[in-house]
Design an enzyme around this catalytic site. Structure first.
Site, PDB file in Angstrom:
ATOM      1  N   GLY A  40       1.094  -1.382  -0.351  1.00  0.00           N
ATOM      2  CA  GLY A  40      -0.068  -0.096  -0.056  1.00  0.00           C
ATOM      3  C   GLY A  40       0.676   0.993   0.003  1.00  0.00           C
ATOM      4  N   HIS A  41       0.517   2.388  -0.237  1.00  0.00           N
ATOM      5  CA  HIS A  41       0.329   3.034  -0.355  1.00  0.00           C
ATOM      6  C   HIS A  41       0.953   3.835   1.372  1.00  0.00           C
ATOM      7  CE1 HIS A  41      -3.387   4.643   1.141  1.00  0.00           C
ATOM      8  NE2 HIS A  41      -2.990   6.061   1.917  1.00  0.00           N
ATOM      9  N   ASN A  42       2.230   4.885   1.050  1.00  0.00           N
ATOM     10  CA  ASN A  42       3.269   5.544   1.642  1.00  0.00           C
ATOM     11  C   ASN A  42       4.623   3.856   2.870  1.00  0.00           C
ATOM     12  OD1 ASN A  42       2.513   8.073   1.223  1.00  0.00           O
ATOM     13  ND2 ASN A  42       0.907   7.604   2.666  1.00  0.00           N
TER      14      ASN A  42
END
Lengths: 355, 355, 355
Positions: free
Chosen positions: B238-240
């Site tokens: 996922g993002h980050n």
């Protein structure tokens, strides 16, 4: 506007009941059909649903019943007939002009049968062989030395790494990847060094590979999928696996390296199977099962960790009763304390006497 | 037809034992080798398997033993040598003519090193930089501002969204997607409004990304994969997220947004990790583990919900004994009832007397 | 080198506090910002983190506080403003020259709005309609009869099988596959014969489809995704499903055929839902839940097999105490044995007398 029921009956080789001049404007399933459309009824018990909750103007059936108060067409095989009607009303169907699209990149060292079709932008590398009547859609990448049999269909964006072999009548959906490297490393130096990736993937005949499914190549030999096996979308099959014939592997199943299966194995969605085990012929693995060891022939297996169906169900039932068991245990403890008190009281007088 | 054992020994810099003029027609692993082929034996305990269940005509080994009643070649490193032989007999290998294929679309505002290769139909957008000796296969899409290091390999159909950075010697397999939007929405209005998607994905050097794996871009900053980390097929990050160095993430693992890992973390197949947690260096997550909180360094973790290995195993064992526990509980209840009856009977005469 | 704080304040329509001539060289989140960069603070409690652990030279905030000992810009909406600054410093952004790229293959029987963009190598088949301002990136395959609405974005490598319908403002990410065949077979003959595959996929407006997600076509009718529903990466939705409006389906969710959901349903990562069930409006399925039956409106559901949140949590707690329960059970057994011995001893004299 529309086509008469009689014309559709001729199309599907069926017999009209009711008004042959009724105009039909489309075809749809019971759930979705609107006025003017033809629907199908494939089970007698759908008659209530059809008569009360469906706006279709006509129906395709195998036999007429008293409750069927609607016009329609009688046919021997409702699904075959309904498929013809659906197609008749469908404005567009994907067709590939036969031959090689001008924008396809086909190596001079590839052998493409003149009856095969290669879609726009597909790339066919050196040494590839493509058999009779096979249809390679647009944007398919077939790397060096692959062998594609006859009557094969490969949808846009599928990728076959070098030397993949595909049997007759296989279907490979979009974004499927056959022959990527296995996940094997030598980590003895503190870095993960990729092991040999010299094998390939072999699909026997009549195999279907779902969209986004990935099957890794063997280390030196082949990862094999047996004849007639159907694999759903987003399934992962590790390097060196041997999948038997006529298996059904549902969506998002993952099978780790070097595992094998017998014939007619069924795995439901999101099952995971560890590496180097064997799943016996006819075994059925329930949804989300986590399999860590060999499974005997024909065994129904569920759970994480997986076990025989009846045992795991008994465990699940027992878990449901756990809060009750804890209450019982607390009640019993109190009753025992009470008994112990009474026993002490009974014993006490004698002790007191003695003192 | 075939090549002599002596010729192959020369190829792999080994020493023949047995007949140097024996004709070899191919190479295969013990499980699959047929008569005429050379196989390999990398563990001494395979000698029984080799002599009894394998039809290979010769073998590659590191040392000769009494039981080894077959011709062969002695080499120091059997895997390296076997790889050379496999390649020797392989009719086709995917090769990319170096340079830019005439059908590739390369922006005039991209900088491609003259030693790099761009395959058919690949699209290289504005501002992209591609380093020395990197091989971009066919049908790869590299969007604006991406930086690709040296000796990188990207297989057909992989997609790099804008500004993705790829370190030296990375391998990216087909249908991998780096830099798609994160799954973050502002839902305060009753509709889900996509949050900012301005970050990117950074792969440090020596990272491998499996087929169909997806790594989302950071919201404003970067989603990072550390040096030497290997990621199998169909993994979702996922993002980050910040993945450490030398991790091994097996197939179908899912890691939610903003989670980080230390170095040398191992996640087995189908593990799921929630958002905003940290997995400590050297932690090992067992297959299908469902991780909902931070995991300490070095901890072996399994189960759904996940816990320390020994605790969860103890729970699994206890669950297996649950049906027995219920039996014991029922038996104890009866014994207590009996004791209570006896106690009442003992007390009764006194009560009767008193009445 | 750099841009002044005053210039950036003008860009974001904000107000400088501190030195308006401070030079800013970039923008980054608190975790990653280095000296010279502007960062953002969207929650007041980040002030400690910002002042002690961040090297940023300036900050974007909504209000000034005493502890904020740094230059910066005051704005009403920090996220909107920070997005503008990030974009200002970003060297490259993916842009598609409007119009149809010379290498795209667009059927003469397709209708592409003049304001739409078709990227390099994309293939648009017969009967396709593409609406105003839609952006089709490179390498997208849109098969016959698809309808694409207005302001739609489709990223590289996505595949739409024939007759897929895409509503206005939808976003479809790379390697997504819409309309592949459903996993339905007639296995009565010992071979698995593919059932009819004549339906399609319909996305209503404002739907987002993640990278690598696959949605299979209906058998005769449509698989439908309701307005405003957002679907993350690597999600699998089976044939004939009806997903409601404004659902959030997280990564690696799998939904089997003919299942439906109400509105505002949320499924966390790796959830699996069986075929032919209904998930009620507002239901929330926890990560990895394995759902085998209908779920009522609004119910929080977790576990494998899935159940109401509180019940399953109680079971998990009870399982944690199982080893203790077993100890208690053993201790009680001993106490009962003791009581039984004492009872027998009390009874014994009478028996001895009687003999």
């Amino acid at each position: 506007m529309g086509t008469t029921l009689a014309q559709l009956a001729e199309l599907v080789d069926g017999k009209v009941f009711g008004d042959p001049n009724l105009k039909i404007t489309g075809a749809n399933i019971i759930r979705d059909a609107v006025s003017g459309e033809l629907t199908l009824m494939d089970k007698p018990d759908q008659v209530g649903l059809l008569m009360e909750n469906c706006q279709a103007s006509a129906v395709l059936v195998r036999e007429i019943s008293d409750k069927l108060n609607i016009d329609g067409i009688l046919v021997a095989n409702v699904h075959e007939a309904f498929g013809k009607v659906i197609r008749f009303f469908q404005p567009w169907e994907q067709t590939q002009a036969s031959g090689i699209h001008r924008s396809a990149i086909v190596s001079l060292a590839a052998v493409v049968d003149p009856t095969a079709t290669i879609g726009a932008g597909s790339v066919i590398s050196d040494g590839v062989v493509i058999g009779k009547n096979s249809v390679i859609h647009s944007g398919v990448h077939i790397q060096a030395g692959c062998h594609i049999g006859e009557d094969v269909t490969i949808f846009p964006g599928a990728v076959l790494y070098d030397r993949t072999e595909v049997g007759d009548r296989c279907i490979i959906h979009s974004a499927a990847v056959l022959g990527a490297y296995g996940f094997g490393y030598d980590s003895s130096t503190g870095r993960h060094i990729l092991s040999a990736q010299l094998g390939n993937v072999i699909l026997e005949s009549d195999v279907e590979i779902g969209a986004g499914t990935t099957i890794d190549r063997g280390t030196y030999g082949s990862t094999k999928i047996g004849e007639g096996t159907k694999i759903d979308n987003q399934v992962m099959i590790g390097h060196n696996c041997r999948i038997g014939k006529h298996n059904l592997l549902c969506s998002q199943v993952g099978i780790a390296g070097s595992t094998s299966t017998g014939d007619y194995v069924v795995m439901a969605g999101q099952v995971g199977v560890r590496d180097h085990v064997h799943i016996g012929t006819g075994a059925q693995l329930g949804a989300k099962a986590g399999v860590g060891s060999d499974i005997p022939e024909g065994q129904q297996t569920i759970g994480i960790p997986a076990g025989p169906f009846k045992e795991v169900i008994a465990e699940h039932m027992a878990i449901k009763r756990l809060p009750d068991m804890r209450k019982t245990l607390r009640a019993l403890t109190k009753r025992i304390e009470q008994l112990e008190k009474e026993a002490a009281a009974n014993a006490a007088p004698a002790i007191r006497k003695a003192s």
